[in-house]
Write an enzyme that holds these catalytic residues in place. Structure first.
Site, short mmCIF file in Angstrom:
data_model
loop_
_atom_site.label_atom_id
_atom_site.label_comp_id
_atom_site.label_asym_id
_atom_site.label_seq_id
_atom_site.Cartn_x
_atom_site.Cartn_y
_atom_site.Cartn_z
N GLY A 49 0.79 -1.23 0.00
CA GLY A 49 0.00 0.00 0.00
C GLY A 49 0.82 1.28 0.00
O GLY A 49 0.40 2.29 -0.56
N ASP A 111 0.46 3.62 4.23
CA ASP A 111 -0.60 4.34 3.53
C ASP A 111 -1.77 4.61 4.46
O ASP A 111 -2.31 5.71 4.48
CB ASP A 111 -1.06 3.57 2.28
N ASP A 114 -5.91 1.29 10.17
CA ASP A 114 -7.32 1.00 10.42
C ASP A 114 -7.43 0.39 11.82
O ASP A 114 -7.51 1.12 12.80
CB ASP A 114 -7.84 0.05 9.33
N ASP A 170 -5.84 -0.83 -2.37
CA ASP A 170 -6.44 -1.69 -3.39
C ASP A 170 -7.73 -2.34 -2.91
O ASP A 170 -8.04 -2.36 -1.72
CB ASP A 170 -5.48 -2.82 -3.77
C1 PRP Z 1 -3.33 -2.44 4.42
C2 PRP Z 1 -2.53 -1.15 4.56
C3 PRP Z 1 -1.87 -1.30 5.90
C4 PRP Z 1 -2.85 -2.15 6.68
C5 PRP Z 1 -3.58 -1.30 7.68
O1 PRP Z 1 -2.47 -3.44 3.97
O2 PRP Z 1 -1.60 -1.02 3.52
O3 PRP Z 1 -0.62 -1.95 5.81
O4 PRP Z 1 -3.78 -2.72 5.74
O5 PRP Z 1 -4.62 -2.01 8.30
P1 PRP Z 1 -4.71 -2.28 9.85
O6 PRP Z 1 -4.39 -1.01 10.58
O7 PRP Z 1 -6.16 -2.67 10.01
O8 PRP Z 1 -3.77 -3.39 10.20
P2 PRP Z 1 -2.99 -4.83 3.35
O9 PRP Z 1 -2.91 -5.88 4.41
O10 PRP Z 1 -4.33 -4.62 2.71
O11 PRP Z 1 -1.89 -5.16 2.28
P3 PRP Z 1 -1.41 -4.23 1.05
O12 PRP Z 1 -0.65 -3.06 1.66
O13 PRP Z 1 -0.54 -5.13 0.26
O14 PRP Z 1 -2.63 -3.75 0.30
#
Ligand code: PRP
Length: 192
Positions: A49, A111, A114, A170
């Site tokens: 991300g 990025d 959450d 994504d």
């Molecule tokens: C997304 C984002 C963060 C994480 C945040 O990554 O890029 O790394 O989720 O979420 P959280 O605070 O609830 O843990 P994802 O796991 O979707 O992988 P990606 O970055 O490859 O899209």
């Protein structure tokens, strides 16, 4: 997934334009440059991300007077969402950083935050390696479902409690290359 190559009909609304994102990154760069003034920093982007925010922030930092003495850039890769629209809660390290972190000033670049599990996991992992300092910069903040209280020293833009895509974020590996942040139409994702 019902998407087309042009994303037509899949975007509910734009939340932050490319220009607003660039301005937020510029503001973050000013704050970070002041704090790391004339010290070397290791910027660690969290893939996938953070591929854009880490690159753009690294370049913005380079343009700061009296910023870090040098900025090394590295990436690691974790996943917690898989291909779902909700976090699985299980963070997996898919690729470690190649740069050593021991004794260095490390700035994690994300990025979005959450539930906070990803950043919490990474701060614990990297903290064990005894960096000189460890801070986090997160462009987008979704504060509604936090499960762990994890420090974010440099926070950017608050986003609504919706599924957001673009600028690195994504859904099933699509939409990352949108230059802006957008809210996805709920009917696009089927695993809610
Ligand atoms: C997304 C984002 C963060 C994480 C945040 O990554 O890029 O790394 O989720 O979420 P959280 O605070 O609830 O843990 P994802 O796991 O979707 O992988 P990606 O970055 O490859 O899209």
């Amino acid at each position: 997934m019902n998407v087309t190559d042009t994303y037509e009909g899949t975007i509910e609304r734009e939340l932050f334009s490319a220009e607003e994102i660039a301005q937020a990154i510029a503001r973050l760069a000013v704050r970070i440059a002041q704090d790391y003034c004339r010290r070397p920093v290791l910027l660690l982007g969290v893939l996938k991300g953070a591929l854009y925010v880490a690159a753009d922030l690294a370049r913005a930092l380079g343009g700061q007077p009296d910023g870090p003495s040098e900025s090394a850039v590295d990436y690691l890769c974790v996943s917690s969402y898989g291909n779902a629209s909700r976090s699985s809660g299980e963070v997996r390290l898919l690729k470690d950083a190649t740069e050593p972190v021991t004794g260095r000033h490390v700035l994690l670049i994300e990025d979005i935050i959450d539930n906070g599990l990803t950043l919490g996991y990474l701060r614990a992992l990297l903290g064990e390696r005894q960096p000189a300092s460890l801070r986090s910069c997160v462009l987008f903040d979704k504060p509604y479902h936090r499960l762990v209280d994890v420090p974010v020293e440099y926070g950017g833009l608050r986003v609504p409690d919706a599924f957001v895509v673009g600028y690195g974020l994504d859904y099933q590996e699509v939409f990352r290359n949108l230059p802006y942040l957008a809210q996805l139409r709920p009917e696009v994702f089927t695993d809610r």
